[in-house]
Scaffold this motif. Structure first.
Motif, PDB file in Angstrom:
ATOM      1  N   TYR A 171      43.050  38.405  50.214  1.00 49.73           N
ATOM      2  CA  TYR A 171      42.976  37.160  50.984  1.00 49.73           C
ATOM      3  C   TYR A 171      41.618  36.487  50.744  1.00 49.73           C
ATOM      4  CZ  TYR A 171      46.955  39.307  53.295  1.00 49.73           C
ATOM      5  OH  TYR A 171      48.172  39.898  53.541  1.00 49.73           O
ATOM      6  N   ASN A 172      40.953  36.912  49.678  1.00 51.32           N
ATOM      7  CA  ASN A 172      39.632  36.391  49.369  1.00 51.32           C
ATOM      8  C   ASN A 172      39.766  35.112  48.541  1.00 51.32           C
ATOM      9  OD1 ASN A 172      36.865  36.195  49.225  1.00 51.32           O
ATOM     10  ND2 ASN A 172      36.646  37.724  47.593  1.00 51.32           N
ATOM     11  N   PHE A 173      40.197  34.069  49.223  1.00 48.52           N
ATOM     12  CA  PHE A 173      40.351  32.772  48.560  1.00 48.52           C
ATOM     13  C   PHE A 173      39.783  31.684  49.464  1.00 48.52           C
ATOM     14  CE2 PHE A 173      44.248  33.371  51.018  1.00 48.52           C
ATOM     15  CZ  PHE A 173      44.383  32.154  51.675  1.00 48.52           C
ATOM     16  N   GLU A 174      39.637  30.506  48.890  1.00 49.36           N
ATOM     17  CA  GLU A 174      39.063  29.382  49.627  1.00 49.36           C
ATOM     18  C   GLU A 174      39.875  28.128  49.332  1.00 49.36           C
ATOM     19  OE1 GLU A 174      34.760  26.994  49.910  1.00 49.36           O
ATOM     20  OE2 GLU A 174      34.946  28.845  48.717  1.00 49.36           O
ATOM     21  N   ARG A 175      40.044  27.278  50.353  1.00 46.57           N
ATOM     22  CA  ARG A 175      40.678  25.962  50.189  1.00 46.57           C
ATOM     23  C   ARG A 175      39.613  24.905  50.480  1.00 46.57           C
ATOM     24  NH1 ARG A 175      46.271  25.757  50.338  1.00 46.57           N
ATOM     25  NH2 ARG A 175      45.894  23.821  49.187  1.00 46.57           N
ATOM     26  N   PRO A 176      38.881  24.455  49.466  1.00 43.53           N
ATOM     27  CA  PRO A 176      37.763  23.533  49.705  1.00 43.53           C
ATOM     28  C   PRO A 176      38.178  22.077  49.886  1.00 43.53           C
ATOM     29  CG  PRO A 176      37.955  23.986  47.377  1.00 43.53           C
ATOM     30  CD  PRO A 176      39.014  24.824  48.052  1.00 43.53           C
ATOM     31  N   GLY A 177      39.472  21.790  49.816  1.00 43.46           N
ATOM     32  CA  GLY A 177      39.920  20.406  49.836  1.00 43.46           C
ATOM     33  C   GLY A 177      40.122  19.906  48.423  1.00 43.46           C
ATOM     34  N   GLY A 178      40.574  18.673  48.302  1.00 46.08           N
ATOM     35  CA  GLY A 178      40.816  18.125  46.971  1.00 46.08           C
ATOM     36  C   GLY A 178      41.955  18.799  46.258  1.00 46.08           C
ATOM     37  N   ASP A 179      42.901  19.389  47.014  1.00 48.45           N
ATOM     38  CA  ASP A 179      44.086  20.052  46.454  1.00 48.45           C
ATOM     39  C   ASP A 179      43.712  21.198  45.507  1.00 48.45           C
ATOM     40  OD1 ASP A 179      45.677  18.249  47.845  1.00 48.45           O
ATOM     41  OD2 ASP A 179      45.810  16.857  46.167  1.00 48.45           O
ATOM     42  N   LEU A 180      42.735  21.986  45.911  1.00 49.11           N
ATOM     43  CA  LEU A 180      42.293  23.118  45.091  1.00 49.11           C
ATOM     44  C   LEU A 180      42.417  24.431  45.858  1.00 49.11           C
ATOM     45  CD1 LEU A 180      39.022  21.892  43.307  1.00 49.11           C
ATOM     46  CD2 LEU A 180      41.198  22.475  42.220  1.00 49.11           C
ATOM     47  N   ILE A 181      42.628  25.508  45.098  1.00 56.64           N
ATOM     48  CA  ILE A 181      42.517  26.877  45.608  1.00 56.64           C
ATOM     49  C   ILE A 181      41.492  27.588  44.734  1.00 56.64           C
ATOM     50  CG2 ILE A 181      43.756  28.991  46.220  1.00 56.64           C
ATOM     51  CD1 ILE A 181      46.362  27.475  45.584  1.00 56.64           C
ATOM     52  N   ILE A 182      40.596  28.319  45.359  1.00 50.77           N
ATOM     53  CA  ILE A 182      39.632  29.139  44.618  1.00 50.77           C
ATOM     54  C   ILE A 182      39.948  30.605  44.913  1.00 50.77           C
ATOM     55  CG2 ILE A 182      37.210  29.609  44.125  1.00 50.77           C
ATOM     56  CD1 ILE A 182      36.507  26.979  45.480  1.00 50.77           C
ATOM     57  N   LEU A 183      40.249  31.371  43.866  1.00 48.45           N
ATOM     58  CA  LEU A 183      40.508  32.799  44.015  1.00 48.45           C
ATOM     59  C   LEU A 183      39.288  33.579  43.552  1.00 48.45           C
ATOM     60  CD1 LEU A 183      44.128  33.092  42.483  1.00 48.45           C
ATOM     61  CD2 LEU A 183      43.449  32.338  44.781  1.00 48.45           C
ATOM     62  N   TYR A 184      38.751  34.423  44.442  1.00 50.72           N
ATOM     63  CA  TYR A 184      37.642  35.303  44.084  1.00 50.72           C
ATOM     64  C   TYR A 184      38.231  36.660  43.747  1.00 50.72           C
ATOM     65  CZ  TYR A 184      35.007  31.520  46.253  1.00 50.72           C
ATOM     66  OH  TYR A 184      34.483  30.277  46.565  1.00 50.72           O
ATOM     67  N   LEU A 185      38.308  36.960  42.455  1.00 58.44           N
ATOM     68  CA  LEU A 185      39.064  38.114  41.976  1.00 58.44           C
ATOM     69  C   LEU A 185      38.386  39.442  42.278  1.00 58.44           C
ATOM     70  CD1 LEU A 185      40.168  36.696  38.489  1.00 58.44           C
ATOM     71  CD2 LEU A 185      41.374  36.554  40.689  1.00 58.44           C
ATOM     72  N   GLY A 186      37.087  39.460  42.353  1.00 56.59           N
ATOM     73  CA  GLY A 186      36.378  40.711  42.613  1.00 56.59           C
ATOM     74  C   GLY A 186      36.090  41.511  41.363  1.00 56.59           C
ATOM     75  N   ALA A 187      36.671  41.122  40.235  1.00 56.59           N
ATOM     76  CA  ALA A 187      36.421  41.778  38.938  1.00 56.59           C
ATOM     77  C   ALA A 187      36.778  40.779  37.852  1.00 56.59           C
ATOM     78  CB  ALA A 187      37.243  43.050  38.798  1.00 56.59           C
ATOM     79  N   ALA A 188      36.238  40.994  36.665  1.00 57.09           N
ATOM     80  CA  ALA A 188      36.521  40.081  35.558  1.00 57.09           C
ATOM     81  C   ALA A 188      37.935  40.294  35.039  1.00 57.09           C
ATOM     82  CB  ALA A 188      35.510  40.295  34.436  1.00 57.09           C
ATOM     83  N   MET A 189      38.544  39.223  34.566  1.00 54.82           N
ATOM     84  CA  MET A 189      39.862  39.324  33.954  1.00 54.82           C
ATOM     85  C   MET A 189      39.774  40.039  32.615  1.00 54.82           C
ATOM     86  SD  MET A 189      41.538  35.554  34.708  1.00 54.82           S
ATOM     87  CE  MET A 189      43.207  36.188  34.445  1.00 54.82           C
ATOM     88  N   ASN A 190      40.872  40.690  32.237  1.00 52.79           N
ATOM     89  CA  ASN A 190      40.933  41.286  30.904  1.00 52.79           C
ATOM     90  C   ASN A 190      40.732  40.205  29.854  1.00 52.79           C
ATOM     91  OD1 ASN A 190      41.453  43.830  31.978  1.00 52.79           O
ATOM     92  ND2 ASN A 190      43.660  43.506  31.950  1.00 52.79           N
ATOM     93  N   SER A 191      39.983  40.517  28.827  1.00 49.00           N
ATOM     94  CA  SER A 191      39.535  39.500  27.886  1.00 49.00           C
ATOM     95  C   SER A 191      40.659  38.852  27.082  1.00 49.00           C
ATOM     96  CB  SER A 191      38.501  40.093  26.921  1.00 49.00           C
ATOM     97  OG  SER A 191      39.063  41.199  26.229  1.00 49.00           O
ATOM     98  N   SER A 192      41.754  39.584  26.828  1.00 45.99           N
ATOM     99  CA  SER A 192      42.816  39.024  25.998  1.00 45.99           C
ATOM    100  C   SER A 192      43.909  38.358  26.823  1.00 45.99           C
ATOM    101  CB  SER A 192      43.431  40.118  25.119  1.00 45.99           C
ATOM    102  OG  SER A 192      43.925  41.190  25.923  1.00 45.99           O
ATOM    103  N   LEU A 193      44.379  39.046  27.853  1.00 45.75           N
ATOM    104  CA  LEU A 193      45.460  38.520  28.678  1.00 45.75           C
ATOM    105  C   LEU A 193      45.466  39.253  30.015  1.00 45.75           C
ATOM    106  CD1 LEU A 193      47.853  36.461  28.407  1.00 45.75           C
ATOM    107  CD2 LEU A 193      49.304  38.427  27.910  1.00 45.75           C
ATOM    108  N   ASP A 194      45.697  38.516  31.093  1.00 43.80           N
ATOM    109  CA  ASP A 194      45.742  39.133  32.416  1.00 43.80           C
ATOM    110  C   ASP A 194      46.722  38.339  33.267  1.00 43.80           C
ATOM    111  OD1 ASP A 194      45.127  40.889  34.516  1.00 43.80           O
ATOM    112  OD2 ASP A 194      42.995  40.886  33.984  1.00 43.80           O
ATOM    113  N   SER A 195      46.977  38.828  34.476  1.00 42.38           N
ATOM    114  CA  SER A 195      47.950  38.151  35.330  1.00 42.38           C
ATOM    115  C   SER A 195      47.459  38.098  36.769  1.00 42.38           C
ATOM    116  CB  SER A 195      49.309  38.858  35.269  1.00 42.38           C
ATOM    117  OG  SER A 195      49.237  40.143  35.841  1.00 42.38           O
ATOM    118  N   VAL A 196      48.005  37.131  37.493  1.00 41.65           N
ATOM    119  CA  VAL A 196      47.721  36.989  38.912  1.00 41.65           C
ATOM    120  C   VAL A 196      48.985  36.490  39.583  1.00 41.65           C
ATOM    121  CG1 VAL A 196      46.851  34.620  38.660  1.00 41.65           C
ATOM    122  CG2 VAL A 196      46.124  36.007  40.609  1.00 41.65           C
TER     123      VAL A 196
END
Length: 255
Positions: free
Chosen positions: A115-140
């Protein structure tokens, strides 16, 4: 005989003159220039639209969209699985575009619900993943719901069809974020798409691709309809239409 020929000649000439005058009226040069100018303005507006700078650090690759829609109720629940290719080795924050009118619930990254996300307005969602995505391909995975707004040509609509209800979408050119989270871009296209629509048994649904299955949910008056699309597609071209369609099956022989 000569009189008949003269009458026919007069008729032909009259028709030619009439058609010439009509053509001038239908294809008046000033009217054509006005149409061209209007179309150029609309095209420039689309071309000049800039992808949100915050969504430029990843490429969309694949989307598995699961939507729950009842045409009688102006509402949508969705769970979307995006496969993404990060454009930096340390990408640990993701931005998606979604109307502020809709509720964002949670996301799943590397198997953990967050639930570590933010809605700053402007029709945006910010997801704070807590770790870097895999460099080639990842999913959410993204979960959201709500009553969408309807902009542009009517990005999310409810109407009537054969004494029943219909819900349909038309997101061109930048209305997809009115009803599902994603990336408003005409250049970063998804390579592939699967759509699963949960709806009451009496309805059928159409979308891009090939119909794979319609499977009733055991013990419920609902079914899941699966469509598959395997060509590049921009988000605004993803759409659904759900109502009491008549279904006609025909077989075509290929030579």
């Amino acid at each position: 005989m000569r009189l008949l020929k003269a009458q026919l000649l007069f008729l032909v000439l009259s028709l030619q003159i009439f058609c010439h005058v009509q053509a001038q009226q239908l294809f008046n040069t000033l009217d054509i220039e006005k149409i061209i100018s209007l179309e150029e303005g609309r095209a420039n507006k689309k071309i000049s639209h800039k992808t949100n700078v915050f969504t430029e650090n990843y490429d969309q690759v694949y989307l598995r969209a699961s939507w729950q829609i009842d045409p009688m109720v102006y509402y949508i629940r969705g769970e979307l699985v995006y496969h993404l290719r990060p454009l930096s080795s340390d990408l640990n924050t993701l931005y998606f575009e979604l109307s502020d009118s809709l509720q964002f619930n949670w996301f799943i990254f590397h198997g953990d619900t967050s639930y570590n996300f933010e809605r700053p307005g402007g029709d945006l969602i910010i997801l704070y993943l807590g770790a870097a995505m895999n460099s080639s391909l990842d999913s959410v995975t993204l979960s959201y719901e709500g009553a969408p707004p309807s902009t542009g040509f009517g990005s999310f609509n409810q109407g009537s069809h054969l004494n029943d209800s219909i819900i349909w979408t038309l997101s061109e050119p930048y209305g997809s974020s009115d009803w599902f989270p994603g990336k408003e871009s005409l250049t970063d296209k998804l390579d592939s798409l699967d759509v699963f629509i949960r709806t009451p048994l009496k309805y059928h649904a159409g979308t891009a691709g090939i119909l794979m299955s319609e499977a009733p949910i055991p013990g419920m008056e609902e079914k899941i309809i699966h469509w598959r699309h395997r060509y590049p597609i921009a988000n605004y071209l993803i759409g659904v239409a759900i109502t009491n369609y008549a279904v006609i099956n025909e077989n075509a022989l290929l030579n």
